[in-house]
Design a protein around this motif. Sequence first.
Motif, PDB file in Angstrom:
ATOM      1  N   ARG A 549      35.839  42.080  49.344  1.00 45.81           N
ATOM      2  CA  ARG A 549      37.114  42.680  49.707  1.00 45.81           C
ATOM      3  C   ARG A 549      36.892  44.102  50.242  1.00 45.81           C
ATOM      4  NH1 ARG A 549      39.415  42.113  45.242  1.00 45.81           N
ATOM      5  NH2 ARG A 549      40.714  40.286  45.641  1.00 45.81           N
ATOM      6  N   GLU A 589      40.256  29.451  41.234  1.00 49.05           N
ATOM      7  CA  GLU A 589      40.542  30.856  41.526  1.00 49.05           C
ATOM      8  C   GLU A 589      39.981  31.290  42.879  1.00 49.05           C
ATOM      9  OE1 GLU A 589      36.808  30.510  39.057  1.00 49.05           O
ATOM     10  OE2 GLU A 589      38.871  29.765  38.924  1.00 49.05           O
ATOM     11  N   ASP A 592      42.845  31.357  45.165  1.00 51.03           N
ATOM     12  CA  ASP A 592      43.706  32.512  44.961  1.00 51.03           C
ATOM     13  C   ASP A 592      43.127  33.750  45.631  1.00 51.03           C
ATOM     14  OD1 ASP A 592      45.467  30.982  43.433  1.00 51.03           O
ATOM     15  OD2 ASP A 592      44.303  31.332  41.609  1.00 51.03           O
ATOM     16  N   PHE A 593      41.806  33.862  45.588  1.00 53.56           N
ATOM     17  CA  PHE A 593      41.173  35.011  46.224  1.00 53.56           C
ATOM     18  C   PHE A 593      41.345  34.965  47.746  1.00 53.56           C
ATOM     19  CE2 PHE A 593      37.453  36.827  48.360  1.00 53.56           C
ATOM     20  CZ  PHE A 593      37.541  38.147  47.920  1.00 53.56           C
ATOM     21  N   ARG A 595      43.661  33.391  49.395  1.00 48.25           N
ATOM     22  CA  ARG A 595      45.073  33.609  49.701  1.00 48.25           C
ATOM     23  C   ARG A 595      45.410  35.100  49.632  1.00 48.25           C
ATOM     24  NH1 ARG A 595      50.073  33.790  46.873  1.00 48.25           N
ATOM     25  NH2 ARG A 595      51.786  32.884  48.080  1.00 48.25           N
ATOM     26  N   ASP A 596      44.805  35.799  48.637  1.00 43.91           N
ATOM     27  CA  ASP A 596      45.034  37.237  48.530  1.00 43.91           C
ATOM     28  C   ASP A 596      44.475  37.956  49.758  1.00 43.91           C
ATOM     29  OD1 ASP A 596      45.745  39.698  47.016  1.00 43.91           O
ATOM     30  OD2 ASP A 596      43.581  40.005  47.075  1.00 43.91           O
ATOM     31  N   PHE A 599      46.783  38.029  52.645  1.00 47.01           N
ATOM     32  CA  PHE A 599      47.914  38.945  52.538  1.00 47.01           C
ATOM     33  C   PHE A 599      47.521  40.388  52.831  1.00 47.01           C
ATOM     34  CE2 PHE A 599      50.237  35.957  49.405  1.00 47.01           C
ATOM     35  CZ  PHE A 599      50.790  35.284  50.477  1.00 47.01           C
ATOM     36  N   GLN A 600      46.223  40.633  53.043  1.00 51.39           N
ATOM     37  CA  GLN A 600      45.782  41.995  53.334  1.00 51.39           C
ATOM     38  C   GLN A 600      46.180  42.365  54.765  1.00 51.39           C
ATOM     39  OE1 GLN A 600      44.487  43.934  50.896  1.00 51.39           O
ATOM     40  NE2 GLN A 600      44.933  42.114  49.633  1.00 51.39           N
TER      41      GLN A 600
END
Length: 802
Positions: A549, A589, A592-593, A595-596, A599-600
């Motif tokens: 990230r 998970e 989920d990462f 998908r996160d 959203f950045q």
Amino acid sequence: VVGGVALGVVGSVAWRVALGVAWSVALGVAWSVALGVAFGVAYGVAGGMVLSVEGGVALGVALGVTMVAVALRLPFYLLQLPPALRLACRPGPAAARLARHPALGDELAVLPFPCLGRLLAATLAEDFPSGLRASRALLRNPFQRWAVARGWSRFLSGKDDPLAILYRALPAPLLGEYAYEPVDEGDRRRRPSALALWLGELSGSFVNATGGQSRDSERIVWAILRPLRGRPHPQVGPLARFLLHLLDEERVLAQGPDPALLASAAAAVQALPHGEEVARSLETLSRLGEAEGLEAVAGAEAALAWLDRLPDPPLRPQVLEGLRGLWDVATEVLRFRQATGPADQAAALNRATGMLAELEEFAQGIELPERVLLLRVVRRWQELVAEAAGRLGERALREMAPAARRALVGGERRAALWSRPAEPFPCPYQAGSPVTGSLFVGRRDIMDRILEVWHKKTTRPNPDSIILYGHRRMGKTSILRNLREIAPPGSLVVDSNLQGRAAYNEGAHQLFLDLAQDVAWTAQDEGLEVPDPARDDYATPADAARAFRGLLRRVVRLLPESGILVLALDEFETVDKLVQDPRRPFGPELYDFLRDLSFQPRIALVLAGLHTLDEMSRDYQAAFFGSYVNIPVSYLPPEAATRLITRPAPDFPLNYHPQVVERLIFETHGQPLLIQRLCMELVHHLNHELFDLEKEREARVLPEDLDAVLTDDFIREESRYFEGVWDDQIAGQEAAMRTLQALASGPMTTEALVRATGFSLEALEQGLDYLKRRDLVAQEAAGRWNLLVPLMRRWLRLRFGL
């Protein structure tokens, strides 16, 4: 009264049968109405003398009205009207609704069906081949032919490039057929083709479908229904009228094209895309056909110079190739006029004679109305060249052997249709590798859809994720490789193929490390100061997620404000397999990462794989639900497939016979891998015959070349596409497997498939729906199911010994 009724019925029906409804519907209806009333009134009056003249007249009029209702098929119309209105107005695929419309099922329908033209226009926009077939069916009925004019005018009015649509339909084989089957040779000469009727409807011109018989009744029907046709397309209509005029080849060859129609057509299309090409080619061919002497032929070079200024790709490559051939002939005639020695003059005329002979053969193969203009020019120039050769007394040179004639060729030629090239044809096709440049065709709609998602104004500063799905080798990877061409300025597109990551057993941190390397290396190639990822930062899944990230955030800060970071992840179903495999240390998970990440700000995900989101695992659906866009990647449309075949490179010199292009598209249904693989074989085969075997043959790909290449051995050797589809999509799906094997014998109805497979109707319909969603089968207008790719039928037969 009884006698009047009986004789009225017998007279009307007998006359209608005698004329033959199927033979001439218009004539039958017109005379049935007239004679029904006449017989009814006459015999009703005569019989009514027993009671009263008024009673006989009343019965006669009643009988006449009854005959009118019968002639107009009013009882049938009242039964057909409700379903016709439902099909025209309800939502759903237009092609499927039109296929069930009474106008297509009843060729004797008389009264017009509301909204039929609008439904045809919607079908053409949704499924062009189906709309073309429906148009062909409607042309058979003079009472429903108005819908073709209405529908096409509406359809073309909504297109930015209507000329491309027109010339896509013009060479269609089904339009080259007769609207009605001729009964004898004389009838064959008189009857117009479906193409003539179609052009007549597009241009608002009356065309007698009976070929001279029943002209008055046909014209009456056409005039009555003219208000329903609406106005022709203002640009396409005049051109269609001129092309209809060109179909009378004997008249055009003898008298030349109509100047008024030509001027109207050229002026109408001038402002359209490809309009300059169409207008100037028609005007040039018409003018060159009026040459009065060799001086005019030699001066044709100046009249053809505009060919070098046309933008690519051309709309009608065959017509332009013929014009370039005329340019080459004009160059030889100019050499003749400039030469001073008899030998040089004779050689130049001999070359021109041979080239015109080959050009005439080439023109015969053009499947467009313009071919008559090219033939007229060729034959006129042949006369002029022959006269000059006769004056020289060197007629023998015109019969010189091809090898000797080639030895006398002087100067470079612009057309690629002459007998033998100087060197083997290049082969720019690629089979199995991602393509860019001129080989990347037919995906403009997908690229536009991606742009639309990226530019969509939302409350979030980042776009939705995009899922590209479709068969393997359909072109998804090529789309990812070409994202740089459409990404906003200053963007960074990172390509990463996840298929190899299935071998990693350590965990998600290994996957993130590889992705981080792809991002860093891509950024470095673009001149950004991004260090290689440190392996210690990716020691555990938690560390790897944090480091990855941070890397993405650093790269985004280095990009211009207008740029975005695009993560293009190919073979994405690999991740789903890793998560679902209990032997692998990957958990939900991971979704989920990702998908996160989506959203950045200024980070876009483009995922390519075999499935839509709905077909992936529940964990995957839950993570991405509401923040993705599914975009299918399917077969190339015909115009894109034609461009891939005929112009794989801007300067590709090889020509294809039109039948070869048509058959390649039919056999492959526009599958890009199969097209490129077959074209590679065709180029190698042609070069082998020209240069290894030194055969005297035409230097273009002919239908017999395709026959020589498309063998069972080729299907066996080139089975990777079908094997991939079978292993990825079909294996384990019992209903789908047996359905495909049954369809290997040919198209079948649902009932026939139930018998052939042994499945229940419910199970079979589920299998058919599965195959349809995967672009493997489709239901034809007649209700039969068929394979979309005809070559798959041959592969199934060879694979399973059917």
